[in-house]
Design a protein around this motif. Sequence first.
Motif, short mmCIF file in Angstrom:
data_model
loop_
_atom_site.label_atom_id
_atom_site.label_comp_id
_atom_site.label_asym_id
_atom_site.label_seq_id
_atom_site.Cartn_x
_atom_site.Cartn_y
_atom_site.Cartn_z
N SER A 152 0.85 -1.18 0.00
CA SER A 152 0.00 0.00 0.00
C SER A 152 0.89 1.24 0.00
CB SER A 152 -0.93 0.01 1.21
OG SER A 152 -0.19 0.05 2.42
N ARG A 153 0.29 2.37 -0.25
CA ARG A 153 1.07 3.60 -0.26
C ARG A 153 0.24 4.75 0.26
NH1 ARG A 153 3.05 4.46 -6.10
NH2 ARG A 153 3.81 6.45 -5.25
N ASP A 154 0.94 5.73 0.82
CA ASP A 154 0.34 6.97 1.26
C ASP A 154 1.11 8.09 0.58
OD1 ASP A 154 -0.52 9.25 2.57
OD2 ASP A 154 -0.71 8.26 4.50
N ASN A 155 0.57 8.61 -0.48
CA ASN A 155 1.29 9.63 -1.25
C ASN A 155 1.45 10.93 -0.47
OD1 ASN A 155 1.63 7.86 -3.34
ND2 ASN A 155 0.00 8.72 -4.62
N LYS B 39 2.27 11.04 2.57
CA LYS B 39 3.40 10.81 3.48
C LYS B 39 4.64 10.33 2.75
CE LYS B 39 0.57 9.76 7.53
NZ LYS B 39 0.26 8.77 8.60
#
Length: 121
Positions: free
Chosen positions: A69-72, A74
């Motif tokens: 997953s990713r948190d763009n 952050k």
Amino acid sequence: QLVESGGGLVQAGGSLRLSCAASGRTFGSYAMGWFRQAPGREREFVAAISRSGSNTDYADSVKGRFTISRDNAKNTVYLQMNSLTPEDTAVYYCAAASGYYFGRATTFDSWGQGTQVTVSS
């Protein structure tokens, strides 16, 4: 620059979450991936995620156990690893791709230094 964290020693059946923090303001422009290399073996693909996070791909050996997953906001990509086995023991590398996302066929051109994951039986 890519910096991995979250590795360590865990018992079989346990879980770990790896993080990869990226510097720069264009993180959302990069597809991201995780790879691993066990002693005496070649580096192998683990998982990949598209720029928006809407598309993912997994190696058969981790499908159903690992989640990328990713948190763009952050500038961070994650690898949640569950039901770990000793065969998952390896150095795990984060990678970024400046080009198009093609799942496991994506060309990754930036790499982190790696984080060690050791699973004891």
